[in-house]
Each structure stands twice: as structure tokens, then as C-alpha cells.
Design an enzyme around this catalytic site. Sequence first.
Site, PDB file in Angstrom:
ATOM      1  N   ASP A  40      -0.204  -5.965   0.453  1.00  0.00           N
ATOM      2  CA  ASP A  40      -1.476  -6.330  -0.162  1.00  0.00           C
ATOM      3  C   ASP A  40      -1.253  -7.624  -0.935  1.00  0.00           C
ATOM      4  OD1 ASP A  40      -3.082  -4.096   0.629  1.00  0.00           O
ATOM      5  OD2 ASP A  40      -2.033  -2.876  -0.849  1.00  0.00           O
ATOM      6  N   VAL A  43       4.718 -14.481 -23.759  1.00  0.00           N
ATOM      7  CA  VAL A  43       5.567 -14.133 -22.618  1.00  0.00           C
ATOM      8  C   VAL A  43       6.172 -15.412 -22.048  1.00  0.00           C
ATOM      9  CG1 VAL A  43       3.708 -14.189 -20.876  1.00  0.00           C
ATOM     10  CG2 VAL A  43       5.736 -12.780 -20.489  1.00  0.00           C
ATOM     11  N   GLU A  44       7.430 -15.351 -21.692  1.00  0.00           N
ATOM     12  CA  GLU A  44       8.114 -16.496 -21.077  1.00  0.00           C
ATOM     13  C   GLU A  44       7.723 -16.525 -19.603  1.00  0.00           C
ATOM     14  OE1 GLU A  44      10.382 -18.895 -19.006  1.00  0.00           O
ATOM     15  OE2 GLU A  44      11.056 -16.812 -18.827  1.00  0.00           O
ATOM     16  N   SER A  45       7.283 -17.673 -19.106  1.00  0.00           N
ATOM     17  CA  SER A  45       6.651 -17.750 -17.783  1.00  0.00           C
ATOM     18  C   SER A  45       7.597 -17.448 -16.626  1.00  0.00           C
ATOM     19  CB  SER A  45       5.975 -19.103 -17.583  1.00  0.00           C
ATOM     20  OG  SER A  45       6.907 -20.149 -17.661  1.00  0.00           O
ATOM     21  N   CYS A  51       0.860  -1.172   0.000  1.00  0.00           N
ATOM     22  CA  CYS A  51       0.000   0.000   0.000  1.00  0.00           C
ATOM     23  C   CYS A  51       0.907   1.236   0.000  1.00  0.00           C
ATOM     24  CB  CYS A  51      -0.898   0.000   1.233  1.00  0.00           C
ATOM     25  SG  CYS A  51      -1.847   1.532   1.420  1.00  0.00           S
ATOM     26  N   HIS A  93      -4.019  -0.922  -5.905  1.00  0.00           N
ATOM     27  CA  HIS A  93      -4.386  -2.137  -6.642  1.00  0.00           C
ATOM     28  C   HIS A  93      -4.694  -1.843  -8.107  1.00  0.00           C
ATOM     29  CE1 HIS A  93      -6.091  -3.464  -2.487  1.00  0.00           C
ATOM     30  NE2 HIS A  93      -4.797  -3.713  -2.555  1.00  0.00           N
ATOM     31  N   GLU A  94      -5.505  -0.807  -8.316  1.00  0.00           N
ATOM     32  CA  GLU A  94      -5.936  -0.481  -9.671  1.00  0.00           C
ATOM     33  C   GLU A  94      -4.743  -0.160 -10.570  1.00  0.00           C
ATOM     34  OE1 GLU A  94      -9.090   0.816  -6.694  1.00  0.00           O
ATOM     35  OE2 GLU A  94      -6.912   0.981  -6.841  1.00  0.00           O
TER      36      GLU A  94
END
EC number: 1.7.1.13
Length: 162
Positions: A60, A75-77, A53, A94-95
Site C-alpha cells: 500500500d 523530531v529529527e528528520s 496489507c 491504513h487506519e
Amino acid sequence: MRPEDLNDLSLLGQKSVPYIFEYQPEVLEAFPNRHPENDYFVKFNAPEFTSLCPITNQPDFATIYISYIPDEKLVESKSLKLYLFSFRNHGDFHENCINVIGKDLVKLMEPRYLEVWGKFTPRGGISIDPYYNYGKPGTKYEQMAEHRLFNHDLYPETIDNR
């Protein structure tokens, strides 16, 4: 996988990888899609996402769902795992975290379609579940993104206590 597809991947297969504790989009890596003629979804579930936060500096926690229809790149994991881990000490709402993740993945892969949904655990009795999506402009995926955005939570889940 063809050997030449692995040339640009620097993290996969390394036994000792430094974990970065601050936001670092540069860690993301992509490899060629060997089936660009097909529309198909790739989905990642990241149940241990953590950020801070920006006001209280408290952690969070969230499960992040990433789904996309690739175009020329995927994307490579392992790089995705390290990228998500780089949010660990990153202070942001968060947003914003979800929008940043979405935009970074669009920049990396230029997918046909992508969505990122964060399901954060409650703080102060309220959970926040931001949703980001993208459809390649001028294609049917742009309309798909609009439709999914307008309908993504039409039938909300029953909130348990996560």
C-alpha cells in the site's frame, strides 16, 4: 544548533545507516526546541510511504502529512525518515498505521499539537485517507485538536487518481 543539542542524535550524519524493514519506533530521535516560547508549525510531507496489507500482503502506498506545534522537543528528520521506512514490510491497515505514527510521535515529543494525515492510493477503486490528531490535554491545543478534527475535511479535495 548548539553542539550539545546533537549529543543524543545517533543517525544524523552517518553515511552508512542500516535500513530496518520491520516497524521499529525505537529509531525515532528528538532534539531540543530552541524556541519553545513560540507557537509555530513544523510540517513533513512523506510521499513515498509504504506498508503491507495484513490480509493480501500487497503493498500500500501513501503520502503522509505530519504537522505539529512543538513544545520542548522536535523530531529529527532522518530518524523520522527511517521510522517511516520501517513500515515497508509491516502488515497493517491504513487506519492503524496513521494512529500508530501519531501516538509514537506524541510519545517521543509531547508536542502541543500534532496531526497525521495519510492519503493512500486507491486499491479496488477506493482510496482511504485516515486522519489522526492530538492536542495537549488541559490546554488550548486540546480544543484546537477537537475543532480541527471536526472540520478537517469540511471541503474535501477533488480526488484525482493520485
